[in-house]
Design a protein around this motif. Sequence first.
Motif, PDB file in Angstrom:
ATOM      1  N   ALA A   1      -9.721 -46.593 -28.984  1.00  0.00           N
ATOM      2  CA  ALA A   1     -10.070 -47.847 -28.321  1.00  0.00           C
ATOM      3  C   ALA A   1      -9.935 -47.684 -26.811  1.00  0.00           C
ATOM      4  O   ALA A   1      -9.053 -46.983 -26.308  1.00  0.00           O
ATOM      5  CB  ALA A   1      -9.157 -48.961 -28.821  1.00  0.00           C
ATOM      6  N   ARG A   2     -10.821 -48.326 -26.066  1.00  0.00           N
ATOM      7  CA  ARG A   2     -10.762 -48.253 -24.613  1.00  0.00           C
ATOM      8  C   ARG A   2      -9.546 -49.015 -24.098  1.00  0.00           C
ATOM      9  O   ARG A   2      -9.263 -50.132 -24.542  1.00  0.00           O
ATOM     10  CB  ARG A   2     -12.026 -48.852 -24.009  1.00  0.00           C
ATOM     11  CG  ARG A   2     -13.251 -47.963 -24.130  1.00  0.00           C
ATOM     12  CD  ARG A   2     -14.451 -48.632 -23.504  1.00  0.00           C
ATOM     13  NE  ARG A   2     -15.591 -47.738 -23.421  1.00  0.00           N
ATOM     14  CZ  ARG A   2     -16.774 -48.066 -22.925  1.00  0.00           C
ATOM     15  NH1 ARG A   2     -16.978 -49.302 -22.479  1.00  0.00           N
ATOM     16  NH2 ARG A   2     -17.756 -47.184 -22.878  1.00  0.00           N
ATOM     17  N   PRO A   3      -8.819 -48.428 -23.142  1.00  0.00           N
ATOM     18  CA  PRO A   3      -7.680 -49.147 -22.559  1.00  0.00           C
ATOM     19  C   PRO A   3      -8.143 -50.423 -21.858  1.00  0.00           C
ATOM     20  O   PRO A   3      -9.233 -50.469 -21.275  1.00  0.00           O
ATOM     21  CB  PRO A   3      -7.109 -48.138 -21.552  1.00  0.00           C
ATOM     22  CG  PRO A   3      -7.618 -46.798 -22.008  1.00  0.00           C
ATOM     23  CD  PRO A   3      -8.960 -47.068 -22.607  1.00  0.00           C
ATOM     24  N   VAL A   4      -7.302 -51.435 -21.920  1.00  0.00           N
ATOM     25  CA  VAL A   4      -7.625 -52.705 -21.248  1.00  0.00           C
ATOM     26  C   VAL A   4      -6.562 -53.082 -20.226  1.00  0.00           C
ATOM     27  O   VAL A   4      -6.787 -53.981 -19.410  1.00  0.00           O
ATOM     28  CB  VAL A   4      -7.780 -53.842 -22.279  1.00  0.00           C
ATOM     29  CG1 VAL A   4      -8.965 -53.581 -23.191  1.00  0.00           C
ATOM     30  CG2 VAL A   4      -6.508 -54.026 -23.096  1.00  0.00           C
ATOM     31  N   ASP A   5      -5.403 -52.420 -20.255  1.00  0.00           N
ATOM     32  CA  ASP A   5      -4.364 -52.712 -19.278  1.00  0.00           C
ATOM     33  C   ASP A   5      -3.526 -51.463 -19.051  1.00  0.00           C
ATOM     34  O   ASP A   5      -3.760 -50.411 -19.655  1.00  0.00           O
ATOM     35  CB  ASP A   5      -3.495 -53.892 -19.731  1.00  0.00           C
ATOM     36  CG  ASP A   5      -2.912 -53.680 -21.127  1.00  0.00           C
ATOM     37  OD1 ASP A   5      -2.764 -52.518 -21.541  1.00  0.00           O
ATOM     38  OD2 ASP A   5      -2.616 -54.674 -21.808  1.00  0.00           O
ATOM     39  N   LEU A   6      -2.536 -51.570 -18.179  1.00  0.00           N
ATOM     40  CA  LEU A   6      -1.708 -50.418 -17.839  1.00  0.00           C
ATOM     41  C   LEU A   6      -0.920 -49.907 -19.037  1.00  0.00           C
ATOM     42  O   LEU A   6      -0.680 -48.700 -19.165  1.00  0.00           O
ATOM     43  CB  LEU A   6      -0.752 -50.783 -16.698  1.00  0.00           C
ATOM     44  CG  LEU A   6      -1.375 -50.925 -15.303  1.00  0.00           C
ATOM     45  CD1 LEU A   6      -0.301 -51.237 -14.272  1.00  0.00           C
ATOM     46  CD2 LEU A   6      -2.113 -49.646 -14.926  1.00  0.00           C
ATOM     47  N   ALA A   7      -0.503 -50.813 -19.927  1.00  0.00           N
ATOM     48  CA  ALA A   7       0.246 -50.381 -21.104  1.00  0.00           C
ATOM     49  C   ALA A   7      -0.598 -49.439 -21.969  1.00  0.00           C
ATOM     50  O   ALA A   7      -0.083 -48.459 -22.516  1.00  0.00           O
ATOM     51  CB  ALA A   7       0.699 -51.594 -21.913  1.00  0.00           C
ATOM     52  N   ASP A   8      -1.877 -49.742 -22.081  1.00  0.00           N
ATOM     53  CA  ASP A   8      -2.764 -48.861 -22.857  1.00  0.00           C
ATOM     54  C   ASP A   8      -2.894 -47.494 -22.201  1.00  0.00           C
ATOM     55  O   ASP A   8      -2.893 -46.460 -22.871  1.00  0.00           O
ATOM     56  CB  ASP A   8      -4.151 -49.500 -22.999  1.00  0.00           C
ATOM     57  CG  ASP A   8      -4.134 -50.724 -23.885  1.00  0.00           C
ATOM     58  OD1 ASP A   8      -3.212 -50.844 -24.716  1.00  0.00           O
ATOM     59  OD2 ASP A   8      -5.041 -51.572 -23.746  1.00  0.00           O
ATOM     60  N   TYR A   9      -3.005 -47.481 -20.873  1.00  0.00           N
ATOM     61  CA  TYR A   9      -3.104 -46.202 -20.175  1.00  0.00           C
ATOM     62  C   TYR A   9      -1.820 -45.397 -20.304  1.00  0.00           C
ATOM     63  O   TYR A   9      -1.844 -44.177 -20.494  1.00  0.00           O
ATOM     64  CB  TYR A   9      -3.433 -46.427 -18.701  1.00  0.00           C
ATOM     65  CG  TYR A   9      -4.868 -46.803 -18.434  1.00  0.00           C
ATOM     66  CD1 TYR A   9      -5.897 -45.896 -18.688  1.00  0.00           C
ATOM     67  CD2 TYR A   9      -5.191 -48.050 -17.908  1.00  0.00           C
ATOM     68  CE1 TYR A   9      -7.224 -46.243 -18.422  1.00  0.00           C
ATOM     69  CE2 TYR A   9      -6.514 -48.393 -17.637  1.00  0.00           C
ATOM     70  CZ  TYR A   9      -7.523 -47.491 -17.909  1.00  0.00           C
ATOM     71  OH  TYR A   9      -8.833 -47.830 -17.654  1.00  0.00           O
ATOM     72  N   LEU A  10      -0.685 -46.084 -20.204  1.00  0.00           N
ATOM     73  CA  LEU A  10       0.590 -45.380 -20.295  1.00  0.00           C
ATOM     74  C   LEU A  10       0.853 -44.852 -21.708  1.00  0.00           C
ATOM     75  O   LEU A  10       1.644 -43.920 -21.878  1.00  0.00           O
ATOM     76  CB  LEU A  10       1.731 -46.322 -19.874  1.00  0.00           C
ATOM     77  CG  LEU A  10       1.788 -46.661 -18.388  1.00  0.00           C
ATOM     78  CD1 LEU A  10       2.793 -47.768 -18.118  1.00  0.00           C
ATOM     79  CD2 LEU A  10       2.131 -45.414 -17.577  1.00  0.00           C
ATOM     80  N   ALA A  11       0.193 -45.432 -22.699  1.00  0.00           N
ATOM     81  CA  ALA A  11       0.368 -44.951 -24.071  1.00  0.00           C
ATOM     82  C   ALA A  11      -0.385 -43.639 -24.320  1.00  0.00           C
ATOM     83  O   ALA A  11      -0.148 -42.979 -25.328  1.00  0.00           O
ATOM     84  CB  ALA A  11      -0.112 -46.009 -25.061  1.00  0.00           C
ATOM     85  N   LEU A  12      -1.274 -43.257 -23.404  1.00  0.00           N
ATOM     86  CA  LEU A  12      -2.028 -42.019 -23.542  1.00  0.00           C
ATOM     87  C   LEU A  12      -1.225 -40.841 -23.003  1.00  0.00           C
ATOM     88  O   LEU A  12      -0.332 -40.999 -22.171  1.00  0.00           O
ATOM     89  CB  LEU A  12      -3.349 -42.119 -22.768  1.00  0.00           C
ATOM     90  CG  LEU A  12      -4.311 -43.253 -23.169  1.00  0.00           C
ATOM     91  CD1 LEU A  12      -5.471 -43.317 -22.176  1.00  0.00           C
ATOM     92  CD2 LEU A  12      -4.824 -43.053 -24.580  1.00  0.00           C
ATOM     93  N   ASP A  13      -1.567 -39.649 -23.474  1.00  0.00           N
ATOM     94  CA  ASP A  13      -1.003 -38.456 -22.846  1.00  0.00           C
ATOM     95  C   ASP A  13      -1.830 -38.135 -21.606  1.00  0.00           C
ATOM     96  O   ASP A  13      -2.875 -38.760 -21.365  1.00  0.00           O
ATOM     97  CB  ASP A  13      -0.962 -37.284 -23.824  1.00  0.00           C
ATOM     98  CG  ASP A  13      -2.337 -36.900 -24.355  1.00  0.00           C
ATOM     99  OD1 ASP A  13      -3.350 -37.307 -23.751  1.00  0.00           O
ATOM    100  OD2 ASP A  13      -2.405 -36.197 -25.368  1.00  0.00           O
ATOM    101  N   PRO A  14      -1.387 -37.188 -20.763  1.00  0.00           N
ATOM    102  CA  PRO A  14      -2.139 -36.904 -19.536  1.00  0.00           C
ATOM    103  C   PRO A  14      -3.605 -36.538 -19.770  1.00  0.00           C
ATOM    104  O   PRO A  14      -4.483 -36.995 -19.026  1.00  0.00           O
ATOM    105  CB  PRO A  14      -1.361 -35.735 -18.920  1.00  0.00           C
ATOM    106  CG  PRO A  14       0.036 -35.934 -19.397  1.00  0.00           C
ATOM    107  CD  PRO A  14      -0.097 -36.465 -20.796  1.00  0.00           C
ATOM    108  N   THR A  15      -3.880 -35.760 -20.810  1.00  0.00           N
ATOM    109  CA  THR A  15      -5.268 -35.400 -21.100  1.00  0.00           C
ATOM    110  C   THR A  15      -6.068 -36.625 -21.523  1.00  0.00           C
ATOM    111  O   THR A  15      -7.215 -36.825 -21.089  1.00  0.00           O
ATOM    112  CB  THR A  15      -5.335 -34.330 -22.199  1.00  0.00           C
ATOM    113  OG1 THR A  15      -4.642 -33.165 -21.758  1.00  0.00           O
ATOM    114  CG2 THR A  15      -6.779 -33.970 -22.531  1.00  0.00           C
ATOM    115  N   GLY A  16      -5.474 -37.468 -22.368  1.00  0.00           N
ATOM    116  CA  GLY A  16      -6.149 -38.688 -22.779  1.00  0.00           C
ATOM    117  C   GLY A  16      -6.406 -39.620 -21.612  1.00  0.00           C
ATOM    118  O   GLY A  16      -7.448 -40.295 -21.555  1.00  0.00           O
TER     119      GLY A  16
END
Length: 215
Positions: A82-97
């Motif tokens: 799923a596409r991130p919608v906020d900072l929490a979604d981005y922070l849940a990804l690893d650096p490559t993601g």
Amino acid sequence: MSRTARRRTARLHLSLTGWTLTLFALYICARTWPIQTASIATALALGGIVTVRRSSRARRIRGRGRFPIARRVRWIPRPRTARPVDLADYLALDPTGFEHAIADLARRDPHVHRAVRQGGANDRAADVLVSLRDGRRIVIQCKRYRPGNNVSSEHVQMVNGTYRDIHGCDLGVIVTTSSFTRDAVRTNTMLRRPLLLVDGPALTEWTAGGPPPWA
């Protein structure tokens, strides 16, 4: 009659003569040695059946071996996250993601011709390369940092030192989920052509449909 036609006629006559002599010989043998002839005919018939079956099986095996991947491997589409919608979604990804997510975010801009994730070992501060339809090229460095772990001046200097001379780009961008140190912002203002610094709130606005940093 042409030479080719005469040759075909001669071969046909020779074939008919051969079959006639063969049938006549079989007839004589059958009249003279009926039991032996019947045994030989049966053996030849069975041999012919076995040969035909083996030939058919070999053709089937060769046919399966021609395209083993197409027959045995089924293409399975790669699942999309799923596409991130906020900072929490981005922070849940690893650096490559996170790098892939930023490349996907850049591709949403209709002025972007291509956005490719380049990050990896020895990437020389180029995590994503963006090509705009007007011909400009952009380097994006991605920093998925927790709040409080801000991007330093050294990263600004690194991107500034590579995006033009090494990557041949027109613009450098740093995107982070956190923020930038005061020294990083001060160093950026001293550059002849400052980088575009995108912090957490600016990334959230961009993700929500705001303009990209190069607009």
